[in-house]
Design a protein around this motif. Structure first.
Motif, short mmCIF file in Angstrom:
data_model
loop_
_atom_site.label_atom_id
_atom_site.label_comp_id
_atom_site.label_asym_id
_atom_site.label_seq_id
_atom_site.Cartn_x
_atom_site.Cartn_y
_atom_site.Cartn_z
N LEU A 1 0.79 -1.23 0.00
CA LEU A 1 0.00 0.00 0.00
C LEU A 1 0.83 1.28 0.00
N PRO A 2 1.90 1.39 0.80
CA PRO A 2 2.66 2.64 0.81
C PRO A 2 3.34 2.96 -0.52
N ARG A 3 3.45 1.97 -1.42
CA ARG A 3 4.12 2.20 -2.70
C ARG A 3 3.13 2.29 -3.87
N ILE A 4 1.84 2.29 -3.56
CA ILE A 4 0.84 2.37 -4.62
C ILE A 4 0.32 3.81 -4.72
N GLY A 5 0.93 4.57 -5.62
CA GLY A 5 0.46 5.92 -5.90
C GLY A 5 -0.45 5.91 -7.11
N TRP A 6 -0.71 7.11 -7.65
CA TRP A 6 -1.63 7.20 -8.78
C TRP A 6 -1.10 6.50 -10.02
N TRP A 7 0.22 6.61 -10.26
CA TRP A 7 0.79 5.96 -11.43
C TRP A 7 0.67 4.44 -11.31
N ALA A 8 1.06 3.90 -10.16
CA ALA A 8 0.96 2.45 -9.94
C ALA A 8 -0.49 1.99 -10.04
N LEU A 9 -1.40 2.80 -9.48
CA LEU A 9 -2.82 2.45 -9.53
C LEU A 9 -3.31 2.40 -10.97
N GLY A 10 -2.85 3.33 -11.79
CA GLY A 10 -3.23 3.33 -13.19
C GLY A 10 -2.72 2.10 -13.93
N CYS A 11 -1.45 1.74 -13.69
CA CYS A 11 -0.88 0.56 -14.34
C CYS A 11 -1.59 -0.71 -13.90
N LEU A 12 -1.91 -0.80 -12.61
CA LEU A 12 -2.63 -1.97 -12.11
C LEU A 12 -4.06 -1.99 -12.65
N GLY A 13 -4.62 -0.80 -12.89
CA GLY A 13 -5.95 -0.74 -13.52
C GLY A 13 -5.91 -1.29 -14.94
N VAL A 14 -4.86 -0.93 -15.69
CA VAL A 14 -4.70 -1.48 -17.04
C VAL A 14 -4.52 -3.00 -16.97
N LEU A 15 -3.75 -3.46 -16.00
CA LEU A 15 -3.54 -4.90 -15.82
C LEU A 15 -4.85 -5.60 -15.48
N THR A 16 -5.68 -4.96 -14.68
CA THR A 16 -6.99 -5.52 -14.34
C THR A 16 -7.85 -5.69 -15.59
#
Length: 302
Positions: free
Chosen positions: A85-100
């Motif tokens: 969680l401490p390393r999940i910012g907006w950029w990481a969230l966006g990439c993980l959204g694409v992965l989802t």
């Protein structure tokens, strides 16, 4: 003169940051207090209930109960999620959204066209199904497997993992190896079935499909995070790989029970990888036991 609006904004941001920090610390405390239950008890119970479901030993309301499956999976995933969680910012969230989105898309294609995994179908409902074809919770099942493979690669390969042509291919191999453990066990207990299969009921084409999906997934995970900051977090968070421990216990034991010895041996290799990180030893097990936390609290309060 100071801008009062700027001061108010800074104050609000500090309050938000403090609240997030407090929530993060509380979540980490809960994980640490329950490590043994999460990483050992849950997968053992899961293996027992899944095998009992497959063998017809459980009554209908409990056999393959999707709510129990989803709840157990979420609990076992919690150390990984809280750890990152401490390393999940907006950029990481966006990439993980694409992965989802990719996870749903490639699975939907697989179900409808038999490519790239081979002809297969879900034989039970793993919770609500998207369009009646793939589980809505699919990202919860798949993405943590990729993250576990990637994080283990970073830890085991150390400085070598700084090289793109080392960490990405190795992480992809680790993702495919995870499926070598997962799919034979899942087929054995009736989660899904392939029309044909040579490796414990799983066709070799399935692993070719996992090379494709694993490559895209690892590339997106590698793009999502600041690697140095991620590695620092993984090294300081002792429980972040507990989800992989749960995976090995759950699916490795099912493979042993059904005589899938090669798949079980690959699970054993993951055990060796976890041991090589120097965070899973006798002292750690003793520390993670429930009564060790009670003793520590007693000492602090005395």
């Amino acid at each position: 003169m100071d801008n009062p609006n700027t001061d108010a904004t800074d104050h609000e941001q500090r309050n938000v940051s403090e609240r997030r920090g407090a929530v993060q610390r509380r979540l980490e405390e809960i994980i640490r207090e329950n490590r043994f239950t999460i990483a050992v008890v849950f997968p053992v119970i899961g293996a027992v209930t899944l095998v009992a479901s497959a063998e017809g030993w459980l009554p209908e309301p409990l056999a393959y109960n999707p709510l129990l499956i989803l709840f157990g999976t979420m609990v076992m995933r919690s150390p990984l999620i809280v750890g990152l969680l401490p390393r999940i910012g907006w950029w990481a969230l966006g990439c993980l959204g694409v992965l989802t989105a990719y996870t749903y898309a490639i699975e939907m294609i697989g179900v409808r066209t038999d490519w790239p995994y081979g002809a297969f179908e879900y034989t039970i409902q793993l919770g609500p199904m998207l369009f009646g074809e793939v589980p809505i919770a699919l990202p919860l099942f798949f993405i943590p497997l990729v993250l576990n493979a990637y994080l283990l690669t970073l830890l085991v390969f150390g400085d070598w993992s700084e090289r793109l042509l080392v960490r990405v291919p190795v992480a992809i191999v680790a993702v495919v190896a995870i499926d070598v453990v997962l799919d034979p066990a899942a087929v054995a207990i009736g989660f899904w079935a392939f029309d044909s299969g040579g490796f414990y009921g799983v066709p070799l084409s399935n692993y070719g499909g996992w090379v494709i999906s694993g490559t895209v997934a690892v590339a997106l995970v590698d793009l999502a995070f600041d690697r140095k900051a991620l590695l620092e977090r993984v090294r300081e968070c002792e429980f972040v790989l507990d989800d992989l421990v749960s995976f090995v216990l759950l699916w490795g034991s099912i493979n042993v029970l059904y005589g899938n010895w090669l798949a079980a041996a690959v699970a054993g290799l993951f055990c060796l990888g976890l041991f090589s990180t120097d965070r899973y030893d006798r002292e750690m097990v003793l520390t993670a036991l429930p009564w060790s936390n009670q003793e520590a609290s007693t000492v602090e309060n005395s």
